[in-house]
Design an enzyme around this catalytic site. Sequence first.
Site, PDB file in Angstrom:
ATOM      1  N   ARG A 198      -3.346  -1.527  -1.429  1.00  0.00           N
ATOM      2  CA  ARG A 198      -5.066  -2.371  -1.888  1.00  0.00           C
ATOM      3  C   ARG A 198      -5.434  -2.895  -1.094  1.00  0.00           C
ATOM      4  O   ARG A 198      -5.146  -3.568  -0.388  1.00  0.00           O
ATOM      5  CB  ARG A 198      -4.753  -3.053  -3.073  1.00  0.00           C
ATOM      6  CG  ARG A 198      -3.826  -2.732  -4.018  1.00  0.00           C
ATOM      7  CD  ARG A 198      -4.307  -3.359  -5.118  1.00  0.00           C
ATOM      8  NE  ARG A 198      -3.233  -2.942  -6.392  1.00  0.00           N
ATOM      9  CZ  ARG A 198      -1.763  -3.028  -6.715  1.00  0.00           C
ATOM     10  NH1 ARG A 198      -0.131  -2.845  -5.937  1.00  0.00           N
ATOM     11  NH2 ARG A 198      -1.267  -1.803  -7.718  1.00  0.00           N
ATOM     12  N   LYS A 221      -0.171  -7.157  -6.710  1.00  0.00           N
ATOM     13  CA  LYS A 221      -0.870  -6.834  -8.392  1.00  0.00           C
ATOM     14  C   LYS A 221       0.299  -7.209  -8.944  1.00  0.00           C
ATOM     15  O   LYS A 221       0.423  -7.621 -10.354  1.00  0.00           O
ATOM     16  CB  LYS A 221      -1.724  -5.613  -8.422  1.00  0.00           C
ATOM     17  CG  LYS A 221      -1.918  -5.522  -9.610  1.00  0.00           C
ATOM     18  CD  LYS A 221      -3.122  -5.026  -9.711  1.00  0.00           C
ATOM     19  CE  LYS A 221      -4.235  -4.309 -11.016  1.00  0.00           C
ATOM     20  NZ  LYS A 221      -4.585  -2.990 -11.449  1.00  0.00           N
ATOM     21  N   HIS A 273     -10.274   1.095  -2.939  1.00  0.00           N
ATOM     22  CA  HIS A 273     -10.000   2.067  -3.940  1.00  0.00           C
ATOM     23  C   HIS A 273      -9.883   3.481  -3.101  1.00  0.00           C
ATOM     24  O   HIS A 273      -8.564   3.958  -3.283  1.00  0.00           O
ATOM     25  CB  HIS A 273     -10.129   1.585  -5.421  1.00  0.00           C
ATOM     26  CG  HIS A 273      -8.774   0.350  -5.799  1.00  0.00           C
ATOM     27  ND1 HIS A 273      -7.835   0.397  -5.787  1.00  0.00           N
ATOM     28  CD2 HIS A 273      -8.460   1.488  -6.635  1.00  0.00           C
ATOM     29  CE1 HIS A 273      -6.691  -0.160  -6.176  1.00  0.00           C
ATOM     30  NE2 HIS A 273      -6.565   1.750  -6.236  1.00  0.00           N
ATOM     31  N   ARG A 276      -6.906   3.709  -0.676  1.00  0.00           N
ATOM     32  CA  ARG A 276      -5.205   3.694  -1.895  1.00  0.00           C
ATOM     33  C   ARG A 276      -5.497   5.442  -1.766  1.00  0.00           C
ATOM     34  O   ARG A 276      -4.336   5.855  -1.953  1.00  0.00           O
ATOM     35  CB  ARG A 276      -5.309   2.907  -2.539  1.00  0.00           C
ATOM     36  CG  ARG A 276      -3.548   2.917  -3.264  1.00  0.00           C
ATOM     37  CD  ARG A 276      -4.096   1.362  -4.229  1.00  0.00           C
ATOM     38  NE  ARG A 276      -2.679   1.115  -5.251  1.00  0.00           N
ATOM     39  CZ  ARG A 276      -1.571   1.173  -5.010  1.00  0.00           C
ATOM     40  NH1 ARG A 276      -1.605   0.392  -3.851  1.00  0.00           N
ATOM     41  NH2 ARG A 276      -0.979   0.939  -5.881  1.00  0.00           N
ATOM     42  N   HIS A 299       3.701   1.055  -7.807  1.00  0.00           N
ATOM     43  CA  HIS A 299       3.489   1.528  -9.451  1.00  0.00           C
ATOM     44  C   HIS A 299       4.481   0.708  -9.899  1.00  0.00           C
ATOM     45  O   HIS A 299       5.992   1.181 -10.222  1.00  0.00           O
ATOM     46  CB  HIS A 299       3.073   2.273  -9.452  1.00  0.00           C
ATOM     47  CG  HIS A 299       1.310   2.727  -9.310  1.00  0.00           C
ATOM     48  ND1 HIS A 299       1.394   4.470  -9.176  1.00  0.00           N
ATOM     49  CD2 HIS A 299       0.614   2.298  -8.959  1.00  0.00           C
ATOM     50  CE1 HIS A 299      -0.512   4.374  -8.670  1.00  0.00           C
ATOM     51  NE2 HIS A 299      -0.105   3.914  -8.644  1.00  0.00           N
ATOM     52  N   TYR A 308      -1.237  11.848  -9.492  1.00  0.00           N
ATOM     53  CA  TYR A 308      -1.527  12.456  -8.482  1.00  0.00           C
ATOM     54  C   TYR A 308      -0.596  13.482  -8.242  1.00  0.00           C
ATOM     55  O   TYR A 308      -1.092  14.017  -7.469  1.00  0.00           O
ATOM     56  CB  TYR A 308      -1.167  11.295  -7.180  1.00  0.00           C
ATOM     57  CG  TYR A 308      -2.053   9.860  -7.064  1.00  0.00           C
ATOM     58  CD1 TYR A 308      -3.473   9.753  -6.532  1.00  0.00           C
ATOM     59  CD2 TYR A 308      -1.254   9.394  -7.470  1.00  0.00           C
ATOM     60  CE1 TYR A 308      -3.862   9.648  -6.934  1.00  0.00           C
ATOM     61  CE2 TYR A 308      -2.367   7.755  -7.604  1.00  0.00           C
ATOM     62  CZ  TYR A 308      -3.266   7.615  -6.860  1.00  0.00           C
ATOM     63  OH  TYR A 308      -4.027   6.815  -7.057  1.00  0.00           O
TER      64      TYR A 308
END
Length: 342
Positions: A198, A221, A273, A276, A299, A308
């Site tokens: 990020r 995050k 973003h 990313r 994640h 993806y």
Amino acid sequence: MSVKRRDHGRWLADVQPIRGQRFRKLFDTRAEALRYEAHIIANKALDPAWNPRAPDRRKLSELIGLWFDLHGHMLKDGERRKAKLDAICKRLRDPIGSTLDASVYAHDRRVRSQAGTTPKTLNNELGYLRAVYNELRGLGQIDYENPLKLVKPFRIDERELSWLTDEQVSVLLDAIRTGCENPHVEPVVLICLATGARWSEAEGLTSVRLKNACITFSKTKSSKVRTVPVSPELEAFIREHWKQYGPFTGAITSFRRALDRSGITLPKGQASHALRHTFASHFMQKGGNILTLQKILGHSSLAMTMRYAHLAPEHLAEAVRLSPLAGVTLSGHSKVKETKKS
């Protein structure tokens, strides 16, 4: 309350545990009557009606403050959440927390939606307010149901993930190198493209977290620490940059200006973003493993990374191979049409 012997020899238990309720029953022995009396008194002591609580008259603002003191202060975005909650409370005119009307909240939400507030923002705020009641109930501070328990969040269409092609990456880097007043934009962009970081993670990189051609991201995050390898050339480039310009400073505004100059159009809110997404998309297109990508991106669930998966080579090949048009000669079909016309 009393246990008395009647003229006929039996024992009367006459129990009045609270005003307005009286229990009378005859027994053959005094011991039975006394046990009955104790049973009635004990059960009424457990009954909420025996010692009812006063209604909870605390205002919503008080509950929000209590939530922050007991739980919210521990969250990374606790201060920001409390500011959002205080704004909601003000718009709702600080009602009594236990009697918050879900329809009043829903009306305020509709008004804000019509004024342009995004569904995602409104759903986040609903989650924040629900969390206040849920946390306080879990901590034993309230004993009633969450008044917003049945309020449904807005349904949000999944956004298309925008990513840059190889050509667009070159165009963007050229726009950065030829017109950026902030020297930190290029290395931060390169880190994002090389690691899927990020923007804030790349911008916060320090020398202690770059070693042996690996970058370690902490305070992420998802609160997880992750390490991603990079090329020795990129490591050398970053270290040389720090020697010349010092640690990274805020560069997002300069990046957005460079993006505008490049002529690349991205959906609203996906400027930095998209870097990313670009890493993840190219990773999958070149045959990368979905579980490895999950670890690289940090994640918390595989479901997020699966966005993806459709870019994997085998997925793209099967879409063509298993299509109902597979094996159909489209050019021959066109010739048939032309023959009919003539």
